[in-house]
Design an enzyme around this catalytic site. Structure first.
Site, mmCIF file in Angstrom:
data_model
loop_
_atom_site.group_PDB
_atom_site.id
_atom_site.type_symbol
_atom_site.label_atom_id
_atom_site.label_comp_id
_atom_site.label_asym_id
_atom_site.label_seq_id
_atom_site.Cartn_x
_atom_site.Cartn_y
_atom_site.Cartn_z
ATOM 1 N N TYR A 1 0.824 -1.218 0.000
ATOM 2 C CA TYR A 1 0.000 0.000 0.000
ATOM 3 C C TYR A 1 0.855 1.265 0.000
ATOM 4 C CZ TYR A 1 -4.220 -2.738 1.075
ATOM 5 O OH TYR A 1 -5.275 -3.616 1.028
ATOM 6 N N LYS B 1 4.773 -14.799 1.382
ATOM 7 C CA LYS B 1 4.628 -15.690 0.215
ATOM 8 C C LYS B 1 6.027 -15.735 -0.398
ATOM 9 C CE LYS B 1 2.300 -18.182 -2.759
ATOM 10 N NZ LYS B 1 1.828 -19.534 -2.420
ATOM 11 N N ASP C 1 -1.370 -18.434 1.610
ATOM 12 C CA ASP C 1 -2.428 -19.375 1.207
ATOM 13 C C ASP C 1 -2.662 -20.424 2.293
ATOM 14 O OD1 ASP C 1 0.171 -20.044 0.545
ATOM 15 O OD2 ASP C 1 -0.300 -21.020 -1.349
ATOM 16 N N ASP D 1 -4.705 -7.152 5.363
ATOM 17 C CA ASP D 1 -6.038 -6.640 5.010
ATOM 18 C C ASP D 1 -6.957 -7.792 4.610
ATOM 19 O OD1 ASP D 1 -8.122 -4.989 4.358
ATOM 20 O OD2 ASP D 1 -7.126 -3.957 2.721
ATOM 21 N N ASP E 1 -10.295 -9.748 6.803
ATOM 22 C CA ASP E 1 -11.681 -9.927 6.356
ATOM 23 C C ASP E 1 -12.101 -11.386 6.561
ATOM 24 O OD1 ASP E 1 -12.115 -7.259 5.550
ATOM 25 O OD2 ASP E 1 -13.379 -7.958 3.893
HETATM 26 N N1 GGG Z 1 -13.623 1.544 8.729
HETATM 27 C C1 GGG Z 1 -12.733 2.112 7.842
HETATM 28 C C2 GGG Z 1 -13.057 1.837 6.413
HETATM 29 O O1 GGG Z 1 -13.844 2.517 5.822
HETATM 30 N N2 GGG Z 1 -12.463 0.794 5.881
HETATM 31 C C3 GGG Z 1 -12.707 0.405 4.533
HETATM 32 C C4 GGG Z 1 -11.495 0.094 3.752
HETATM 33 O O2 GGG Z 1 -11.588 -0.169 2.571
HETATM 34 N N3 GGG Z 1 -10.350 0.081 4.347
HETATM 35 C C5 GGG Z 1 -9.152 -0.218 3.668
HETATM 36 C C6 GGG Z 1 -8.069 -0.501 4.617
HETATM 37 O O3 GGG Z 1 -8.316 -0.797 5.780
HETATM 38 O O4 GGG Z 1 -6.911 -0.463 4.209
#
Ligand code: GGG
Length: 348
Positions: free
Chosen positions: A135, A185, A218, A242, A246
């Site tokens: 990023y 990785k 993975d 990231d 999720d």
């Molecule tokens: N709650 C913060 C938010 O809006 N996160 C959405 C998002 O896409 N975040 C990307 C990240 O955490 O890098």
């Protein structure tokens, strides 16, 4: 009485309602725990972008610098502002400018919440590198719109950046169950990820009390589903962290339960606290956003500020609320009803 100054950035979509809920809970805890909270609300968002051409003013970072902490809701309204613009205009600059290099995301099931897995007893702390890696924003495009178009995006891994996030992970593991999983990785990415693995191995010698295992991303994704109870602290790069978080949110019942803290461990600038979820435009006006992730993030903020009892009180109230089945099913309960239940638990 100590008063903490908090910058509130509700952002877009469900960011507003969940931040309001978290603030109500914070105010009540402050009253009972005997500390003060002073908020300043900043309307920085995609709406702000539409009006001004920027996600925050040019002096936005300097404005935030003076606060004790930042509480953020959600950012993004892709129908009107590309996500790449909103993310690079607000969240990422704050994380980088304030050296919030550790993005902490706890994954465990609150009582009464049914996850999709058979395993119910897991307690994972994901630590995502938060200022560089994939990023970094280094790259460019040439020959745009032609058949020869080229897009390049370079991940940047510095010794300072990798070492400090891993060290943070080792320290966290030391204070928990003593297990650290380092995620790369490095079979495919033979420069940056081999570099990461080497630093992990070198630091491991300094932490003989921590058991370290290196995983490929993975394999880690599979492990988080098949054997989440085997994991303690998981450290990963910005993108891998990231994605894994999720997955972490999914196994803890959904994004409505996933809290996060963007920590500046040196305390040289404010840290920022935000639910993992985004702005959820599809449900933004329905009043059914789950505020639990935002309230949990607020508890993490209090812990960071040293108000440990306040943080414990919020977590106990959240657990009491979900144990009674309130807020446990996505989309069933109203944001306000869940918030009222948490406030009542705090009183009770
Ligand atoms: N709650 C913060 C938010 O809006 N996160 C959405 C998002 O896409 N975040 C990307 C990240 O955490 O890098």
């Amino acid at each position: 009485m100590k008063t903490y100054t908090i910058a509130l950035i509700p952002g877009d979509g469900i960011g507003g309602p969940v931040t309001r809920a978290a603030w109500q809970v914070l105010e009540q805890v402050a009253k009972t725990q005997g500390f003060g909270l002073a908020s300043t609300v900043f309307p920085w968002s995609c709406d702000f972008y539409r009006k001004t051409g920027a996600m925050m003013p040019a002096d936005g970072i300097e404005t935030l610098r003076g606060f004790d902490a930042i509480l953020l809701g959600a950012v993004g309204w892709p129908a009107e502002v590309p996500d790449s613009v909103s993310l690079h205009g607000l969240l990422l600059p704050i994380r980088k400018a304030f050296v919030q290099y550790a993005n902490i995301r706890p994954h465990r099931l609150l009582p009464g919440v049914e996850g999709p897995l058979k395993a119910e007893r897991f307690d994972i702390l994901c630590i995502r590198e938060n200022t560089e890696g994939e990023y970094s924003g280094a790259g460019g495009r040439v020959h745009q719109g032609t058949g020869d178009e080229v897009a390049v995006e370079t991940s940047i891994f510095t010794r300072t950046g990798v070492e400090r996030i891993l060290r943070y992970g080792f320290e966290q593991a030391r204070g928990r169950r003593g297990k650290l999983a380092s995620v790369t990785k490095s079979n495919a990415q033979k420069y940056s990820m081999v570099f990461w693995d080497e630093i992990t191995a070198r630091l491991a010698a300094e932490y003989p009390d921590v058991t370290v295992t290196s995983y490929h991303i993975d394999a880690m994704a599979a492990r988080m589903v098949m054997a989440p109870e085997s994991l303690d602290v998981v450290v990963a790069s910005n993108l891998f962290g990231d994605i894994l978080t999720d997955l972490g949110a999914a196994i803890q019942g959904g994004l409505g339960f996933a809290a996060s803290a963007n920590i500046n461990p040196d305390r040289s600038a404010p840290s920022m606290f935000e639910p993992v979820h985004g702005s959820a435009p599809d449900i933004a006006h329905l009043g059914i956003a789950n505020p639990i992730a935002a309230i949990w993030s607020a508890a993490m903020m209090l812990e960071h500020l040293g108000e440990v009892e306040g943080a414990r009180a919020i977590m106990a109230a959240l657990e009491n609320t979900t144990a009674r089945g309130i807020g446990t099913k996505p989309g069933r309960d109203k944001t306000d009803d869940i918030t009222r239940a948490v406030l009542a638990s705090l009183n009770g």
